[in-house]
Design a protein around this motif. Structure first.
Motif, short mmCIF file in Angstrom:
data_model
loop_
_atom_site.label_atom_id
_atom_site.label_comp_id
_atom_site.label_asym_id
_atom_site.label_seq_id
_atom_site.Cartn_x
_atom_site.Cartn_y
_atom_site.Cartn_z
N TYR A 11 -39.89 38.43 -70.89
CA TYR A 11 -40.71 39.62 -71.13
C TYR A 11 -41.87 39.31 -72.08
N ALA A 12 -41.62 38.50 -73.09
CA ALA A 12 -42.68 38.13 -74.03
C ALA A 12 -43.79 37.35 -73.32
N LEU A 13 -43.41 36.40 -72.45
CA LEU A 13 -44.40 35.63 -71.71
C LEU A 13 -45.18 36.52 -70.74
N MET A 14 -44.52 37.49 -70.12
CA MET A 14 -45.23 38.41 -69.23
C MET A 14 -46.23 39.24 -70.02
N PHE A 15 -45.84 39.70 -71.20
CA PHE A 15 -46.74 40.50 -72.03
C PHE A 15 -47.96 39.68 -72.47
N VAL A 16 -47.72 38.46 -72.93
CA VAL A 16 -48.81 37.60 -73.37
C VAL A 16 -49.73 37.27 -72.18
N ALA A 19 -51.82 40.36 -71.36
CA ALA A 19 -52.82 40.59 -72.40
C ALA A 19 -53.98 39.61 -72.25
N LEU A 20 -53.67 38.34 -71.97
CA LEU A 20 -54.72 37.35 -71.76
C LEU A 20 -55.54 37.67 -70.51
N GLY A 23 -57.72 40.74 -71.28
CA GLY A 23 -58.72 40.37 -72.27
C GLY A 23 -59.83 39.53 -71.67
N LEU A 24 -59.47 38.53 -70.89
CA LEU A 24 -60.48 37.70 -70.24
C LEU A 24 -61.29 38.48 -69.21
N LEU A 25 -60.66 39.40 -68.51
CA LEU A 25 -61.37 40.22 -67.54
C LEU A 25 -62.41 41.11 -68.24
N ILE A 26 -62.03 41.73 -69.34
CA ILE A 26 -62.95 42.60 -70.08
C ILE A 26 -64.09 41.79 -70.68
N VAL A 27 -63.78 40.64 -71.27
CA VAL A 27 -64.81 39.79 -71.84
C VAL A 27 -65.77 39.31 -70.75
N GLY A 28 -65.26 38.97 -69.59
CA GLY A 28 -66.10 38.54 -68.48
C GLY A 28 -67.03 39.64 -67.99
#
Length: 84
Positions: A11-16, A19-20, A23-28
Motif C-alpha cells: 500500500y505504501a508503494l502504491m501511494f508513493v 503521488a509521483l 506530481g509529474l503529470l501536474i508539473v508537466g
C-alpha cells in the motif's frame, strides 16, 4: 497467508507511485503551459526608455516647469543619444 492482498509495504508503494505519477503529470502540464504561453507575449507593449523619458519631458513642459526652448533642446539631446 495474505491471500494475494498487498501488505502494508504494498500500500505504501502504491501511494508513493500514485503521488509521483500525479506530481509529474501536474508539473508537466504547468511546464507545457508556461512554454507555450511564453511565445505569445508581445514585447511591443513595453515602452522603451527613450519613450518614457520623452513622456516625462513632455509632462514637465505641459506643467510649465520648463520653457519651450529648454524642452526642444532636451528633446533633441534625447533623440541624438538614442540615435548613436
Amino acid at each position: 497467508m495474505y491471500h494475494n492482498d498487498p501488505s502494508g509495504w504494498g500500500y505504501a508503494l502504491m501511494f508513493v507511485g500514485m503521488a509521483l505519477f500525479w506530481g509529474l503529470l501536474i508539473v508537466g502540464i504547468v511546464a507545457m503551459i508556461r512554454y507555450l504561453g511564453h511565445g505569445m507575449q508581445t514585447p511591443h507593449n513595453v515602452p522603451s526608455a527613450r519613450d518614457a523619458a520623452e513622456k516625462v519631458l513632455a509632462e514637465r513642459f505641459a506643467r510649465g516647469e520648463i520653457d519651450e526652448a529648454e524642452y526642444r533642446t532636451r528633446l533633441a539631446t534625447l533623440r541624438a543619444e538614442t540615435a548613436s
